[in-house]
Design a protein around this motif. Structure first.
Motif, PDB file in Angstrom:
ATOM      1  N   TYR A  41     -17.568   4.821  29.361  1.00 10.14           N
ATOM      2  CA  TYR A  41     -16.339   5.604  29.260  1.00 10.14           C
ATOM      3  C   TYR A  41     -15.287   4.790  28.513  1.00 10.14           C
ATOM      4  CZ  TYR A  41     -18.224   8.964  32.586  1.00 10.14           C
ATOM      5  OH  TYR A  41     -18.989   9.912  33.194  1.00 10.14           O
ATOM      6  N   SER A  42     -14.482   5.461  27.719  1.00  9.64           N
ATOM      7  CA  SER A  42     -13.490   4.776  26.903  1.00  9.64           C
ATOM      8  C   SER A  42     -12.274   4.374  27.734  1.00  9.64           C
ATOM      9  CB  SER A  42     -13.058   5.676  25.743  1.00  9.64           C
ATOM     10  OG  SER A  42     -14.144   5.869  24.864  1.00  9.64           O
ATOM     11  N   HIS A  43     -11.691   3.224  27.371  1.00  6.81           N
ATOM     12  CA  HIS A  43     -10.557   2.704  28.129  1.00  6.81           C
ATOM     13  C   HIS A  43      -9.253   2.910  27.361  1.00  6.81           C
ATOM     14  CE1 HIS A  43     -10.551  -0.794  25.499  1.00  6.81           C
ATOM     15  NE2 HIS A  43     -11.783  -1.125  25.859  1.00  6.81           N
ATOM     16  N   ASN A 103     -14.947  12.455  23.153  1.00  3.24           N
ATOM     17  CA  ASN A 103     -14.295  13.628  22.574  1.00  3.24           C
ATOM     18  C   ASN A 103     -13.570  14.456  23.623  1.00  3.24           C
ATOM     19  OD1 ASN A 103     -14.798  13.240  19.827  1.00  3.24           O
ATOM     20  ND2 ASN A 103     -16.834  14.147  19.951  1.00  3.24           N
ATOM     21  N   VAL A 104     -14.085  14.476  24.844  1.00  2.00           N
ATOM     22  CA  VAL A 104     -13.371  15.148  25.935  1.00  2.00           C
ATOM     23  C   VAL A 104     -12.035  14.452  26.179  1.00  2.00           C
ATOM     24  CG1 VAL A 104     -13.386  15.637  28.423  1.00  2.00           C
ATOM     25  CG2 VAL A 104     -15.440  16.052  27.052  1.00  2.00           C
ATOM     26  N   MET A 106     -10.343  12.605  24.075  1.00  2.00           N
ATOM     27  CA  MET A 106      -9.458  12.803  22.922  1.00  2.00           C
ATOM     28  C   MET A 106      -8.823  14.191  22.942  1.00  2.00           C
ATOM     29  SD  MET A 106      -9.396   9.943  21.412  1.00  2.00           S
ATOM     30  CE  MET A 106      -9.609   9.257  23.059  1.00  2.00           C
ATOM     31  N   SER A 107      -9.585  15.170  23.363  1.00  2.00           N
ATOM     32  CA  SER A 107      -9.047  16.533  23.484  1.00  2.00           C
ATOM     33  C   SER A 107      -7.946  16.575  24.538  1.00  2.00           C
ATOM     34  CB  SER A 107     -10.170  17.506  23.835  1.00  2.00           C
ATOM     35  OG  SER A 107      -9.666  18.824  24.014  1.00  2.00           O
ATOM     36  N   ASP A 108      -8.172  15.894  25.665  1.00  2.00           N
ATOM     37  CA  ASP A 108      -7.158  15.840  26.724  1.00  2.00           C
ATOM     38  C   ASP A 108      -5.866  15.194  26.212  1.00  2.00           C
ATOM     39  OD1 ASP A 108      -8.811  17.051  28.553  1.00  2.00           O
ATOM     40  OD2 ASP A 108      -9.407  15.188  29.550  1.00  2.00           O
ATOM     41  N   LEU A 109      -6.010  14.175  25.366  1.00  2.00           N
ATOM     42  CA  LEU A 109      -4.847  13.456  24.836  1.00  2.00           C
ATOM     43  C   LEU A 109      -4.226  14.156  23.621  1.00  2.00           C
ATOM     44  CD1 LEU A 109      -6.140   9.785  25.095  1.00  2.00           C
ATOM     45  CD2 LEU A 109      -4.304  10.812  26.442  1.00  2.00           C
ATOM     46  N   LEU A 110      -4.750  15.336  23.282  1.00  2.00           N
ATOM     47  CA  LEU A 110      -4.278  16.135  22.146  1.00  2.00           C
ATOM     48  C   LEU A 110      -4.413  15.408  20.817  1.00  2.00           C
ATOM     49  CD1 LEU A 110      -1.161  18.081  23.494  1.00  2.00           C
ATOM     50  CD2 LEU A 110      -3.577  18.660  23.605  1.00  2.00           C
ATOM     51  N   CYS A 111      -5.428  14.561  20.694  1.00  2.00           N
ATOM     52  CA  CYS A 111      -5.743  13.945  19.407  1.00  2.00           C
ATOM     53  C   CYS A 111      -6.530  14.949  18.573  1.00  2.00           C
ATOM     54  CB  CYS A 111      -6.572  12.671  19.589  1.00  2.00           C
ATOM     55  SG  CYS A 111      -5.648  11.293  20.296  1.00  2.00           S
ATOM     56  N   GLU A 112      -6.059  15.204  17.366  1.00  2.00           N
ATOM     57  CA  GLU A 112      -6.766  16.141  16.498  1.00  2.00           C
ATOM     58  C   GLU A 112      -8.092  15.534  16.040  1.00  2.00           C
ATOM     59  OE1 GLU A 112      -4.141  17.288  13.353  1.00  2.00           O
ATOM     60  OE2 GLU A 112      -2.939  18.573  14.669  1.00  2.00           O
ATOM     61  N   ARG A 113      -9.095  16.389  15.889  1.00  2.00           N
ATOM     62  CA  ARG A 113     -10.401  15.892  15.447  1.00  2.00           C
ATOM     63  C   ARG A 113     -10.309  15.424  13.996  1.00  2.00           C
ATOM     64  NH1 ARG A 113     -14.787  17.624  18.897  1.00  2.00           N
ATOM     65  NH2 ARG A 113     -16.175  16.499  17.477  1.00  2.00           N
TER      66      ARG A 113
END
Length: 554
Positions: A41-43, A103-104, A106-113
Motif C-alpha cells: 500500500y502506498s504511503h 489508483n484507488v 489517487m482517486s480519493d485524493l482527487l488526483c487526475e489520471r
C-alpha cells in the motif's frame, strides 16, 4: 481569471534556479514523473509526490497548455519478487493488485489520471532495444548474462546531483559485484535467478534493471527530448542521474529541459519510507480523515520543502476544508431563492459591487503571481482565498437582511462572481469535489465521529442532555457536556432555539490508533503518529464573519 499572463517559473534541479518555463513545442507540455514500485500500500510520501505533480498538471492546463503527462508503474523489481515469495503470489499479480490499490488512493485524493500510465512488464521490448543501443554505442558491457552501464564512459556523470562517481553507493539499488569494471556501474539487465519472472533477451533470460525502465518508457511516449521530468528528491541520485547517463548513451541528443523534485514527508524530522518502517499508508489516514483534508495538508507546505507529519496539522487541514465547504454551502442556500426568481424573470445581471471587484482582483493577481512563482500553494491557501471566503460568508449573511431591491440584486451578482472565482482556484488546487457541498460536509462529520469514537445518535443525546441541563439552570452540567465534546473534536453551536454540531479541532491532545483497513492490510505493523494536537486551541465564537464556526481555527 485575469487576462494578463504572468511568466511561469519553476525550480530546476539541474540549474539550481527558478527558470522561466518554455516548452519545446509551443502550447504543448511533455511531462514524465517516476511512479511507485508496486509491492505494498502506498504511503504519505507517495501521496505527496502524486499531489505535487497533480497540482502542476492542473495549473499547466489552467494556463492553456495541452499536457501529455506520463507516470509509470514499476511492476518488475527485486522488492516485488521478495514480497511475492513471502506471500506465495505471482509477482506480476501482486504488483497489479497494488497498482490498482494505488489508483484507488489517487482517486480519493482527487488526483487526475495521467495521460499514460505505462508498466515495465508491458515495455520489455522497448527496454531491450534501448539496452542494445547503449551496448552498440560502447557505453555498456555484458558479463554472464548481466548488462552493466559503464559510468566512466559518460564524462558528465553527476551533472544533476553534483555527486562524484565514487558516491554511487551499494545499497541504493547499486549492487556490489566484483565482475563490474567500476563499483559505480549499474545494471541495465539482470540475468534470471531460478524461479524468478524473466524474459528472453540477446543476453539470456532476465529482467530489466531499475534505472533503464524510466529512460525507455519516457522515450517511448515523449521521445528523448521533452519538457519536464519529476519525482521525489530521493530520486535525484542515483536514479535520475543514471537516467540521464543511459538516455544520452542511447541517443546523444537526449535532453530534458526541467528537472523537478518534491520534498520528503518526514516523521520526527526523519524521511518517511518503507525501508525505515516509519511510514503511514494513505489508506490508514483516510480511514480517519477526509481525503481532501489530507490533500490540503500535503499542499500546506511548498512542494520542495520537507513536510513533517503530525495529527495537529491534519486536524488543522480538516478544519480548514470543512470551513471552505460550509461557506460554499451557506452561499448556495443564501442564493437559492434569488436564482429561482432570476431564472423566471430573466433580468439582465447587474454590475457587481466595489468590494467584490476588489476581492476578485486581489484573488486573481495573487493566484497567478504566486502559482507562477514555482507553485506557492501555501500562500494561496492562507492569503486572498481566505479573504474571498470571508466576503462570501458576510455577503451570504447580509442577504438575509432587508434592503433595496437594486442593492439586493447587486449583492446577489457579487456573491455569484466571487464564488465562481473561488471555485476556479479550488479546482486548480484539486480541492473541489464532484459531490455536492452538503455531501462533502456529511463525509467530514462522519470522519469526525469516527475519530471521536461516537455515533451521531450519541451526540444528539448529549445535546438533549445539555438542553435539559440549561432548562434546569445546571450550567456546570451544560458546560461539562460542551467541553467534553469539544475535547473530542465536536463543537456545539446554539443557533436560535436550536443546537447544531460540527467538527472542530479537539481541545485536548489525542493519540491516533492504527487502523485495520481491510483483509489485505500491509504486513508491516504500522502505527499512526502519536504527535498530539496543541492544547492552546481557541474557543470558536458563534458568528460567521470569516472567523466563526466555519473558519479554520488558529
Amino acid at each position: 481569471m485575469a487576462d494578463e499572463r504572468v511568466e511561469l517559473r519553476l525550480y530546476n534541479s539541474m540549474t539550481r534556479e527558478k527558470d522561466i518555463f518554455n516548452t519545446k513545442v509551443p502550447g504543448e507540455v511533455s511531462m514524465y514523473v517516476c511512479g511507485i514500485t508496486a509491492y505494498d500500500y502506498s504511503h504519505l510520501g507517495h501521496a505527496r509526490a502524486a499531489v505535487s505533480f497533480d497540482i502542476l498538471y492542473r495549473y499547466l492546463k489552467h494556463l492553456g497548455y495541452e499536457v501529455t503527462y506520463v507516470r509509470n508503474f514499476t511492476d518488475v523489481d527485486d522488492k516485488i519478487i521478495n514480497r511475492a515469495n513471502e506471500t506465495g503470489e505471482d509477482p506480476l499479480a501482486l504488483s497489479n493488485r497494488f497498482c490498482d490499490e494505488y489508483n484507488v488512493d489517487m482517486s480519493d485524493l482527487l488526483c487526475e489520471r495521467p495521460s499514460k500510465e505505462p508498466r515495465v512488464s508491458e515495455h520489455i521490448d522497448e527496454i531491450k532495444d534501448m539496452i542494445t543501443k547503449i551496448i552498440d554505442n560502447d557505453y555498456a558491457y555484458v558479463v554472464d548474462g548481466d548488462v552493466f552501464y559503464s559510468v566512466e564512459k559518460f564524462p558528465n556523470y553527476g551533472m544533476l546531483s553534483g555527486q562524484r562517481v565514487e558516491n554511487n553507493r551499494a545499497g541504493e539499488r547499486v549492487a556490489v559485484d566484483s565482475r563490474k569494471r567500476h563499483p559505480a556501474d549499474f545494471a541495465l539487465w539482470k540475468t534470471a535467478k531460478p524461479g524468478e519472472v524473466s524474459w528472453d533477451s540477446p543476453w539470456g533470460p532476465g529482467r530489466p534493471g531499475w534505472h533503464i525502465e524510466c529512460s525507455a518508457m519516457s522515450a517511448c511516449y515523449l521521445s528523448h527530448k521533452f519538457d519536464i521530468h519529476g519525482g521525489g528528491m530521493d530520486l535525484i541520485f542515483p536514479h535520475h542521474e543514471n537516467e540521464i547517463a543511459q538516455s544520452w548513451a542511447a541517443d546523444n541528443e537526449s535532453h530534458i529541459s526541467y528537472w523537478l523534485h518534491n520534498g520528503h514527508v518526514t516523521t520526527n524530522n526523519e524521511k518517511m519510507s518503507k525501508s525505515l518502517g516509519n511510514f503511514f499508508t494513505i489508506r490508514q489516514i483516510t480511514e480517519r480523515y477526509h481525503p481532501l483534508a489530507l490533500r490540503h495538508f500535503l499542499i500546506s507546505a511548498h512542494y520542495r520543502s520537507p513536510l513533517n507529519y503530525s495529527i495537529a496539522q491534519l486536524e488543522t487541514s480538516s478544519d480548514a476544508v470543512y470551513y471552505i465547504f460550509q461557506t460554499l454551502e451557506d452561499c448556495k442556500d443564501a442564493l437559492s431563492s434569488f436564482l429561482q426568481e432570476d431564472s423566471e424573470k430573466k433580468e439582465k445581471a447587474p454590475q457587481i459591487n466595489d468590494a467584490a471587484k476588489e476581492c476578485i482582483k486581489k484573488l486573481n493577481v495573487e493566484f497567478q503571481t504566486k502559482m507562477s512563482d514555482d507553485l506557492q500553494t501555501p500562500v494561496i491557501l492562507t492569503g486572498a482565498l481566505q479573504e474571498a471566503l470571508k466576503f462570501v460568508n458576510s455577503s451570504s449573511k447580509m442577504l438575509k437582511k432587508k434592503m433595496q431591491k437594486k442593492t439586493q440584486l447587486q449583492l446577489v451578482q457579487s456573491l455569484l462572481e466571487v464564488e465562481k472565482e473561488v471555485r476556479k482556484v479550488l479546482n486548480v488546487l484539486g480541492l473541489l469535489s464532484s459531490l455536492s457541498y452538503a455531501e462533502v460536509l456529511q463525509q467530514f462529520k462522519e470522519k469526525a465521529l469516527k475519530r471521536a469514537g461516537l455515533t451521531e445518535d450519541e451526540v444528539l443525546n448529549l445535546i438533549e442532555e445539555r438542553r435539559q441541563a440549561r432548562i434546569n439552570k445546571d450550567f456546570a452540567k451544560s458546560d461539562e457536556v460542551r467541553t467534553g465534546l469539544t475535547a473530542k473534536g465536536i463543537a456545539l453551536m446554539d443557533v436560535g432555539n436550536e443546537t447544531i454540531w460540527r467538527p472542530c479541532i479537539p481541545s485536548e491532545p489525542t493519540a491516533a490508533q492504527a487502523v485495520q483497513t481491510d483483509n489485505k492490510a500491509p504486513k508491516v505493523e504500522e502505527k499512526l503518529s502519536t504527535l498530539a494536537v496543541s492544547e492552546n486551541v481557541e474557543e470558536i465564537p458563534a458568528d460567521r464573519e470569516g472567523n466563526g464556526p466555519h473558519a479554520p481555527s488558529t
